[in-house]
Write an enzyme that holds these catalytic residues in place. Sequence first.
Site, PDB file in Angstrom:
ATOM      1  N   CYS A 299      44.672  13.004  67.696  1.00  0.00           N
ATOM      2  CA  CYS A 299      44.611  12.457  69.052  1.00  0.00           C
ATOM      3  C   CYS A 299      44.615  13.626  70.027  1.00  0.00           C
ATOM      4  O   CYS A 299      44.497  14.783  69.622  1.00  0.00           O
ATOM      5  CB  CYS A 299      45.754  11.483  69.316  1.00  0.00           C
ATOM      6  SG  CYS A 299      47.382  12.253  69.478  1.00  0.00           S
ATOM      7  N   ALA A 300      44.769  13.352  71.306  1.00  0.00           N
ATOM      8  CA  ALA A 300      44.659  14.405  72.316  1.00  0.00           C
ATOM      9  C   ALA A 300      45.814  15.395  72.258  1.00  0.00           C
ATOM     10  O   ALA A 300      45.615  16.605  72.264  1.00  0.00           O
ATOM     11  CB  ALA A 300      44.564  13.788  73.709  1.00  0.00           C
TER      12      ALA A 300
END
EC number: 2.7.1.207
Length: 577
Positions: A483-484
């Site tokens: 994810c980020a």
Amino acid sequence: MNKVFDKLKPVFEAIAANKYISAIRDGFIACMPIIIFSSIFMMVAYVPNAWGFYWPDNVTNTLMVAYNYSMGLLALFVAGTTAKNLTDSKNLELPKTNQINPVAVIVASEISFVILSILPLKTGVDLTYMGTQGLICAYIVGLIVPNIYYVCIKNNVTIKLPEQVPGNIAQSFKDLIPMGLSVTAFWLFGVGFKAATGTVLPRWIIQVLSPLFQASDSYLGLALIAGAMAFFWFCGVQGPSIVQPAVVPIMIANTAANLQQYQAGQHVSHVLAMNTMDYVMNFGGTGATLVVPFIMLFAARSAQLKAVGKAAFVPCTFGVNEPVLFGMPIIMNPMLFIPFLATPIVNVCLFKFFVSVLGMNSMMYTMPWTVPGPIGILISTGFAPLAFVFVLLTLVLDVAIYFPFIRVYDSTLLAEEKAKEEVIEDDGMAVLASDTVSPSIPTGLTVATATDDDATHVLPETAPSAHGEAYFKQNEVDVLVLCAGGGTSGILANALNKLSKERGLKLSAAARAYGQDMDLIKDMNMVILAPQMESMKGNLKKITDKYGVKLVTTTGRQYIELTNNGDMALDFVESNL
């Protein structure tokens, strides 16, 4: 409105996925442990000052050694990590048998940066630009050196030794020409540049960009930065991945300048510091959504928003707001566009007012972005008395901005849920459908495999298991979740690992922030990419294809459900093997 955003989204995704922007972003992320580690010593040395306690000078100087020789060399390390990340991208364009040596590129980049940045003195050298003030120069070097290597390796401009020579020795000679060209080119440029300008490149860059540094600290500059991050995210593209690479050098330099002001007993005045983005603009995540789950939890009447509030209040407290972005949803939701864009702008302008007008100290320490915003603001400002007032006022304003829009959206969802219930009751079905109503979010998932090229398959959300748990008891399966920032990916990986341990399965899951995954992918069976990093799918697919690893992406709603339901997450992995 959605049609406009649909047209803009591919442009923003292309920017976010650009290999040079990605190299800058990921190179900086790789150095975050240095920034956080060094800040610990700095806080031990100076935070007690807020309560009137001062260490003896020798103790303070000893504590600052670790800070000065880590943050003081940050640009040197960033030059290497930026070059390494760009090299990884360049290697995807080369045959597996003819790859660029990342270690050699790191060394060449750091040597080249030192040549450009050090100022000789009568006794010793000036290391001023080896730290935060040399970051822009470090990025320039880190982006050029891999290209020199790429041209040399691709065109076989190397020294070749007989096959009988051991591989490690042959590799050293293979790296000799590209390293020599890189270092020599920057040496000649440095000599010529100093002769022409009378100074070194990093100092010249700071002098030229000083108006930009000042503009970024203005109300307009701060509003543009905060608004841009929220706008990109609203369009479905991870906002910080586009904005942050452009402003990180400014934020780091300002943080260092703020500390120097504090040490000198001056007002800490630079507003745009490292944690200003984390704790003020992104107060609870992009869009300043800290208060949003609590509003839903205590004021929402629709089942959908109540469920999202319950699932999101803990992650949002720690700056992980994907449950809100994809669960409400906020992304591409016209009803929530105004507060999502306006709240971070109001927050940072209020912070600017407190610092510039009321005389509150700005942020001088760098804390991890996952520290809850109110706590992070207090610590980063050295527990400035006005910071307590700022935190309380920010919470009140954020509630005031978001509440009416959430109330309207909640009423709309409630009406839809009641209408759905009436239809079901009319059909004679005793089923309450309100928990599954999500008219604006498509379900399903997209799977891209190494044999699939650019084709995709849309699977139903409840796809049947292909193997069952017996498969995982006999075969080892490794899953990487990306994810980020590593927040929601960690939640999903932990859910899988917990079930695997409880049921005696040979399933192992790891979580990473995108950009920290290159060395792990080759050992994985599956990579799950969070929806907020959808713009990186093309780049990531090149890597997974290279190693024959399955790449799976999900919709926003489904990803949030997977992070909150371990059984569903396990079924998801099973159905895609």
